[in-house]
Design a protein around this motif. Structure first.
Motif, mmCIF file in Angstrom:
data_model
loop_
_atom_site.group_PDB
_atom_site.id
_atom_site.type_symbol
_atom_site.label_atom_id
_atom_site.label_comp_id
_atom_site.label_asym_id
_atom_site.label_seq_id
_atom_site.Cartn_x
_atom_site.Cartn_y
_atom_site.Cartn_z
ATOM 1 N N GLN A 18 13.140 7.895 1.338
ATOM 2 C CA GLN A 18 12.629 7.193 0.158
ATOM 3 C C GLN A 18 13.663 6.175 -0.305
ATOM 4 O O GLN A 18 14.843 6.487 -0.450
ATOM 5 C CB GLN A 18 12.327 8.184 -0.971
ATOM 6 C CG GLN A 18 11.574 7.563 -2.139
ATOM 7 C CD GLN A 18 11.025 8.614 -3.081
ATOM 8 O OE1 GLN A 18 11.592 9.691 -3.220
ATOM 9 N NE2 GLN A 18 9.919 8.312 -3.748
ATOM 10 N N ASP A 19 13.202 4.945 -0.491
ATOM 11 C CA ASP A 19 14.055 3.855 -0.960
ATOM 12 C C ASP A 19 15.150 3.508 0.053
ATOM 13 O O ASP A 19 16.303 3.268 -0.322
ATOM 14 C CB ASP A 19 14.667 4.198 -2.323
ATOM 15 C CG ASP A 19 15.095 2.953 -3.093
ATOM 16 O OD1 ASP A 19 14.541 1.870 -2.819
ATOM 17 O OD2 ASP A 19 15.990 3.066 -3.947
ATOM 18 N N TYR A 131 0.682 3.955 4.142
ATOM 19 C CA TYR A 131 0.599 5.384 4.482
ATOM 20 C C TYR A 131 0.080 5.534 5.911
ATOM 21 O O TYR A 131 0.614 6.302 6.714
ATOM 22 C CB TYR A 131 -0.338 6.044 3.479
ATOM 23 C CG TYR A 131 -0.343 7.559 3.459
ATOM 24 C CD1 TYR A 131 0.543 8.330 4.216
ATOM 25 C CD2 TYR A 131 -1.250 8.242 2.635
ATOM 26 C CE1 TYR A 131 0.520 9.721 4.160
ATOM 27 C CE2 TYR A 131 -1.281 9.619 2.573
ATOM 28 C CZ TYR A 131 -0.403 10.359 3.345
ATOM 29 O OH TYR A 131 -0.431 11.730 3.298
ATOM 30 N N ASP A 166 9.985 3.909 4.928
ATOM 31 C CA ASP A 166 10.388 4.100 3.533
ATOM 32 C C ASP A 166 9.130 4.346 2.707
ATOM 33 O O ASP A 166 8.385 3.416 2.400
ATOM 34 C CB ASP A 166 11.126 2.857 3.037
ATOM 35 C CG ASP A 166 11.563 2.964 1.579
ATOM 36 O OD1 ASP A 166 11.295 4.009 0.944
ATOM 37 O OD2 ASP A 166 12.172 1.997 1.082
ATOM 38 N N TYR A 167 8.873 5.612 2.353
ATOM 39 C CA TYR A 167 7.628 5.905 1.652
ATOM 40 C C TYR A 167 7.674 5.533 0.172
ATOM 41 O O TYR A 167 6.688 5.725 -0.549
ATOM 42 C CB TYR A 167 7.175 7.351 1.856
ATOM 43 C CG TYR A 167 8.162 8.435 1.528
ATOM 44 C CD1 TYR A 167 8.212 8.999 0.262
ATOM 45 C CD2 TYR A 167 9.017 8.946 2.498
ATOM 46 C CE1 TYR A 167 9.094 10.023 -0.039
ATOM 47 C CE2 TYR A 167 9.900 9.971 2.215
ATOM 48 C CZ TYR A 167 9.941 10.503 0.942
ATOM 49 O OH TYR A 167 10.829 11.523 0.652
ATOM 50 N N LYS A 168 8.760 4.940 -0.271
ATOM 51 C CA LYS A 168 8.784 4.336 -1.605
ATOM 52 C C LYS A 168 7.785 3.183 -1.664
ATOM 53 O O LYS A 168 7.251 2.856 -2.741
ATOM 54 C CB LYS A 168 10.202 3.839 -1.905
ATOM 55 C CG LYS A 168 10.361 3.116 -3.236
ATOM 56 C CD LYS A 168 10.235 4.056 -4.425
ATOM 57 C CE LYS A 168 10.548 3.318 -5.719
ATOM 58 N NZ LYS A 168 10.244 4.163 -6.919
ATOM 59 N N ASP A 171 4.270 3.183 -3.431
ATOM 60 C CA ASP A 171 4.074 2.942 -4.864
ATOM 61 C C ASP A 171 3.222 1.708 -5.119
ATOM 62 O O ASP A 171 2.607 1.592 -6.189
ATOM 63 C CB ASP A 171 5.421 2.765 -5.575
ATOM 64 C CG ASP A 171 6.241 4.049 -5.636
ATOM 65 O OD1 ASP A 171 5.687 5.118 -5.313
ATOM 66 O OD2 ASP A 171 7.427 3.972 -6.016
ATOM 67 N N TYR A 205 3.980 13.700 0.372
ATOM 68 C CA TYR A 205 4.246 12.647 1.341
ATOM 69 C C TYR A 205 5.391 12.981 2.287
ATOM 70 O O TYR A 205 5.289 12.763 3.500
ATOM 71 C CB TYR A 205 4.533 11.326 0.632
ATOM 72 C CG TYR A 205 3.342 10.749 -0.083
ATOM 73 C CD1 TYR A 205 2.103 10.640 0.538
ATOM 74 C CD2 TYR A 205 3.460 10.301 -1.400
ATOM 75 C CE1 TYR A 205 1.017 10.115 -0.125
ATOM 76 C CE2 TYR A 205 2.364 9.766 -2.071
ATOM 77 C CZ TYR A 205 1.154 9.676 -1.435
ATOM 78 O OH TYR A 205 0.070 9.158 -2.086
ATOM 79 N N ALA A 206 6.491 13.467 1.745
ATOM 80 C CA ALA A 206 7.660 13.738 2.597
ATOM 81 C C ALA A 206 7.302 14.721 3.707
ATOM 82 O O ALA A 206 7.611 14.500 4.888
ATOM 83 C CB ALA A 206 8.815 14.271 1.757
#
Length: 346
Positions: A18-19, A131, A166-168, A171, A205-206
């Motif tokens: 993330q990020d 996603y 990066d699943y940030k 958002d 998500y993770a």
């Protein structure tokens, strides 16, 4: 951040966190010497993430240029592919240089196909921002474009040199885009791990990303060229691709796959290919997520596009039959039975 290594003919790492987009230049520099990088992205993602990525690349010694095309499946054409190749040539890109695909599945497919064919093959990196692309299309090396007669009818197998997920970036996705990923994640659960589906429904998500990547990694390592068990990942896609094409892509990929999974499960049960009608279960969970599962199209038109499917081999087509939740098998269906299969599913 977690790392997976995909042990294909040309191994590569998948970084998940993330990020982490702002550090992409560092991760690439750890694996690749400074060179020229052509960033390929679409008009929407360009305004969201290209600046932070470009800054990171420059900070770590890379020269950069950029190609931007209109967002959406309608761009996944020979014309866009040709424009990318011409841009690479105009920028003087060489075999020692690199393409970075920043965006969803359309960006990744186009960039990978361009990388596979420019100067007979240069390196590329996938940085998925949706996603769907994160859990599926960025992994495995399938690249391609759509032709008038069907989806992904031109392309190549070309593995990336690195995937940075990066699943940030989720958002900035709307509900429909998130549902596209939900459908592909549910597909992974149907094919290989029934407990995954509950995590998908709870938007963990993770966990979901790591399990989907792990599942696809194992399948791709066993069947890199999609000649055997990798075809299990096509569950929902035979009918789903027809829906995309007939709707002129107004039904997006994940939504079409959701419809396709229910329809293909129903058809397999009605044809006696499985003892369990998992379409009831799938319709319940996908409906609860907000998917419209109707298929208001002419079966004959569906058959027309299905008849151009890549999975056809001689006088048969390989379909995916769900035996239970988390277990599917491949079945050779005679082409003569394909119209009935489609009609029973609808």
């Amino acid at each position: 951040m977690n790392k997976f290594t995909v042990s294909t003919k040309r191994p590569y790492d998948i970084l998940i966190g993330q990020d982490i987009l702002k550090d992409a230049g560092k991760y690439i520099r750890e694996r690749i010497d400074p060179c020229k990088i052509c960033l390929v992205t679409d008009s929407k993602v360009n305004g969201l993430y290209s600046q932070v990525l470009t800054t990171s690349l420059i900070e770590h010694g890379f020269q950069t240029c950029k190609v931007v095309f209109p967002e959406g499946e309608h761009s996944k054409t020979m014309n866009t592919y040709s424009n990318i190749l011409e841009a690479l040539a105009d920028e003087g890109m060489s075999r020692s240089d690199l393409i970075v695909a920043l965006g969803g599945g359309v960006v990744g497919d186009l960039s990978g196909f361009a990388a596979s064919s420019y100067m007979r093959g240069i390196r590329y990196i996938q940085i998925p921002t949706t996603y769907l692309a994160t859990v599926d299309s960025s992994v495995g090396g399938k690249t391609g474009i759509n032709l008038l007669n069907g989806k992904n009818l031109a392309g190549a197998f070309w593995q990336p040199s690195l995937v940075i997920s990066d699943y940030k970036t989720f958002d900035t996705l709307n509900d429909d885009e998130l549902l596209n990923g939900v459908a592909e994640a549910v597909k992974s659960g149907m094919v290989a791990e029934n407990t995954l589906i509950d995590k998908v429904l709870h938007r963990d998500y993770a966990y979901v990303i790591e399990r989907c990547v792990s599942i696809k990694k194992s399948i791709v390592e066993a069947d890199e060229r999609d000649t055997g068990m990798r075809q299990l990942l096509n569950f929902g896609h035979t009918i789903g691709h027809c829906i995309e094409k007939i709707s002129s892509f107004s039904v997006s990929h994940g939504h079409a796959v959701a419809k396709g999974m229910v329809a293909e499960s129903k058809a397999a049960f009605k044809m006696g290919l499985t003892e369990n009608d998992v379409s009831v279960y799938l319709a319940d969970i996908l409906g609860s997520c907000g998917f419209d599962l109707s298929i208001p199209y002419d079966p004959d038109e569906m058959y027309y596009y299905a008849h151009n499917d890549k999975k056809i081999d001689g006088d048969s087509i390989t379909i995916v039959v769900p035996e239970t939740i988390g277990k599917c098998r491949l079945h050779k269906l005679p082409l003569s039975e394909l119209p009935r299969y489609i009609e029973l599913g609808m």
